[in-house]
Design an enzyme around this catalytic site. Structure first.
Site, PDB file in Angstrom:
ATOM      1  N   CYS A 156      38.163  45.968  35.027  1.00  0.00           N
ATOM      2  CA  CYS A 156      37.224  44.941  34.573  1.00  0.00           C
ATOM      3  C   CYS A 156      36.166  45.641  33.716  1.00  0.00           C
ATOM      4  O   CYS A 156      35.393  46.450  34.231  1.00  0.00           O
ATOM      5  CB  CYS A 156      36.586  44.252  35.786  1.00  0.00           C
ATOM      6  SG  CYS A 156      35.387  43.001  35.303  1.00  0.00           S
TER       7      CYS A 156
ATOM      8  N   CYS B 290      34.531  38.746  28.805  1.00  0.00           N
ATOM      9  CA  CYS B 290      35.526  39.585  29.493  1.00  0.00           C
ATOM     10  C   CYS B 290      35.602  40.892  28.719  1.00  0.00           C
ATOM     11  O   CYS B 290      36.011  40.905  27.552  1.00  0.00           O
ATOM     12  CB  CYS B 290      36.872  38.862  29.506  1.00  0.00           C
ATOM     13  SG  CYS B 290      38.227  39.864  30.131  1.00  0.00           S
TER      14      CYS B 290
END
Ligand SMILES: N[C@@H](CCC[C@H](N)C(=O)O)C(=O)O
Length: 271
Positions: free
Chosen positions: A85, A216
């Site tokens: 992530c 993201c």
């Protein structure tokens, strides 16, 4: 259970300090903590655990040959596990500094995609050496109201980065994208992006396991990589609904730079 809350370009996370790996983190607990009405709310969970405290070998052979002290155990809001992530790791790094668990402006964090080098910049932004980006060909996805075509890319986790013509605000991301299961047996994050100026992209994303989010980091790297001619280096500013990050691409791989903020600390009785 102690927790903190943080975000990177409004991709937000519940942070669970669990240095000795004592927490039983079920999918159900993750879903409840991430619930925006019944829980604390977040796009995912960042469990802060010592690499040495993991019962299972989650850290693959670290690219640097070292085992970082801290491991980012990342979970999506639906309880699923992801390899990496890009926004979360900056928030994780910010938390380690905030909690006095690391010092200095360069350190490593372990992830399921290997160890990542963190650099805290003079302006307070955080740069992550994301490593190599793997271009894997092309694929497509069926969205709510259109089919999009793009580049299949691994940034540790799977992405389909699709350049679209026209304003990306008009793309309907209200339903989960339907992907080619042969290309993406584990699902994927789907980005739609367009050029908005020299060296500048605009992007939206539907994240695997979380839905549409305001940013993201790995998706930003995927979109920048898709927009860069093969074999070339580039620097991109990528605007997302929650802010902006910079991606630097060269022969050694990708670096992602952006903000990371801790907004709260407290105790929850949810788990
Ligand atoms: N928000 C993250 C990506 C989180 C994982 C992703 N949803 C997946 O399942 O691969 C980022 O900033 O990269």
């Amino acid at each position: 259970m102690r927790f903190a809350k943080g975000h990177g370009t409004e991709n937000d996370f519940v942070i669970l300090p669990d240095p000795d790996g004592e927490l039983e983190l079920t999918e159900e607990t993750v879903r409840l903590l991430c619930d925006r009405r019944a829980g604390l709310g977040g796009d995912g969970i960042l469990r802060v655990v010592r690499t040495s405290a993991r019962g299972e070998a989650l850290l693959p052979a670290a690219r640097t040959g070292e085992r970082p002290e801290w491991f980012m155990d990342y979970r999506n809001a639906d309880g699923s596990v992801a390899e990496m992530c890009g926004n979360g790791i900056r928030v994780f790094a910010r938390y380690l500094l905030h909690a006095g668990l690391v010092s200095g402006d360069r350190f490593e964090i372990g992830t399921r995609d290997g160890a990542k080098q963190v650099t805290v910049e003079e302006d307070g932004q955080i740069t992550i050496d994301m490593g190599r980006v793997e271009m894997q060909g092309s694929s497509s996805a069926k969205l709510a109201r259109q089919v999009v075509h793009g580049a299949q890319i691994s940034v540790g986790n799977p992405h389909l980065a699709c350049e679209v013509s026209g304003p990306i605000s008009g793309v309907d991301l209200s339903e989960p994208p339907v992907l080619d299961p042969e290309a993406f047996p584990e699902g994927a994050n789907v980005e739609v992006y367009g050029h908005v100026g020299p060296g500048t992209l605009q992007m939206r994303v539907f994240e695997r396991g979380s839905g549409e989010t305001r940013s993201c980091g790995t998706g930003i790297v995927a979109a920048a990589s898709a927009a860069t001619p093969a074999g070339e280096g580039a620097t991109w500013k990528v605007r997302v609904p929650g802010g902006e990050c910079t991606v630097l691409l060269d022969a050694s791989g990708a670096r992602l730079r952006g903000p990371a903020v801790i907004v709260a600390e407290g105790e929850t009785c949810l788990a």
